[in-house]
Design an enzyme around this catalytic site. Sequence first.
Site, PDB file in Angstrom:
ATOM      1  N   LEU A 173      -2.595   0.313  -1.629  1.00 37.21           N
ATOM      2  CA  LEU A 173      -3.080  -0.564  -2.695  1.00 37.21           C
ATOM      3  C   LEU A 173      -3.418   0.218  -3.957  1.00 37.21           C
ATOM      4  O   LEU A 173      -4.448   0.012  -4.575  1.00 37.21           O
ATOM      5  CB  LEU A 173      -4.299  -1.364  -2.238  1.00 37.21           C
ATOM      6  CG  LEU A 173      -4.008  -2.501  -1.263  1.00 37.21           C
ATOM      7  CD1 LEU A 173      -5.292  -3.229  -0.941  1.00 37.21           C
ATOM      8  CD2 LEU A 173      -3.018  -3.476  -1.862  1.00 37.21           C
ATOM      9  N   CYS A 174      -2.566   1.178  -4.285  1.00 36.81           N
ATOM     10  CA  CYS A 174      -2.810   1.889  -5.532  1.00 36.81           C
ATOM     11  C   CYS A 174      -1.508   1.998  -6.315  1.00 36.81           C
ATOM     12  O   CYS A 174      -1.119   3.051  -6.764  1.00 36.81           O
ATOM     13  CB  CYS A 174      -3.443   3.250  -5.292  1.00 36.81           C
ATOM     14  SG  CYS A 174      -2.691   4.175  -3.983  1.00 36.81           S
ATOM     15  N   GLY A 175      -0.832   0.883  -6.440  1.00 34.09           N
ATOM     16  CA  GLY A 175       0.368   0.839  -7.264  1.00 34.09           C
ATOM     17  C   GLY A 175       1.457   1.717  -6.703  1.00 34.09           C
ATOM     18  O   GLY A 175       1.629   1.833  -5.491  1.00 34.09           O
TER      19      GLY A 175
END
Lengths: 136, 293
Positions: B90-92
Amino acid sequence: MAEAFKFELVSPARLVLSEEVAQVMVPGAEGDFTMLKGHSPFMTTVRPGVLEATSPAGKVIKIFVRGGFADASPAGLTILAEQAIPVEELKADVIAKEIKDAEEDVSDAKTAEGKRVAQEKLDQLKAVFAAAATSH
Amino acid sequence: MPSLKDLRNRIASVKATQKITKAMQMVAAAKLRRAQQAAEAARPFAERMNAVLANLAGAFEGRPDAPVLLAGNGRTDVQLLVVCTAERGLCGAFNSSIARLARDHANRLIGEGKTVKILCVGRKGADALRRQFADKIIEVIEFKGVKQLGYAHADGVGKKVLAMFEAGEFDVATLFYSQFKSVISQIPTVQQIVPAEIPADAKQAAASGAVYDCEPSEEEILADLLPRNVSTQIFRALLENAASEQGSRMSAMDNATRNAGEMIKKLTTTYNRSRQAMITKELIEIISGAEAV
């Protein structure tokens, strides 16, 4: 009073100290030495010990350093230390951890040479901490 | 046409998602500040280290007795890729862009007929590379539950790499990480750590420097300094990574929050429209019923 020069003490985590000082006493691997302004370019390793920096006003800062290098150039003195802790912050638990780590190194060392080096480090640490304990 | 109840449920669920992404964004922003400070605080050490190394290395240029960690062991057959990524998703594109860089590099080396070994630092990189290089991954080091990365962590990885080098398990090691430029820009970077690579600018500065007295000998200092340099570079990579991860997560979550907002707006419009349509329909039914009487 001696002339001031630039002194920087850097540990991996941060720039510990960066200021003008009159003199610095460094625990070099081959003996302690004191740096004054205008020292010839010089490089040495540092053994675990207490470094003493004296500001131009005569204030003494004591910092425990472990593992690293001193790099004296015309621009000033730079010390790269794996660890640098001001002596005031050197509490009993920190000391205990350091000694425990060093003891583990001794038991982990595989070669006789490695064992000797680790043991030497442990002895140095113990001596430094004993001295620090009596001084305050 | 979804019923009113369906629409209401969907709006509620998107709102809940938006709250989560918003919270994650704020947490990332707070962590980013700390991580950025740590990364910036570590830069002087790595820079000085490079300067000192460049100074000493100059003396050994082209000499056959130069330390192997500096000059290499003369072979490039076995390549170790140290891939540093995050522990969480969930960090691009943060993890995938590092993994892609490593994958391209590995494919090119394999194409050249070299043996590739991969050491993953961080779970996400291992997950991404496992599909293609499952047999190449020799170890995965996880820093799960580590709150604040210390030099000791990097030193552990460094020692492992050095032990492998001494055992002759690889010839060249490269480090993959993401350099932190700003919140919106993180640059996946390749850096060779064994043999040590000295940046050109540090080399230039060293060339103009004075001749050093060394105590003990230059060889001994270099023998001490080179292993430390490996750990230092890994430490720097880990800190840069930590900052990049948070920066990347922050902008990814910012986007997600905005998207959720848009979605809520659209769904609300549809909801209102169909509610109005329903009311109108009921009215028409009543009116036409009354007229028929």
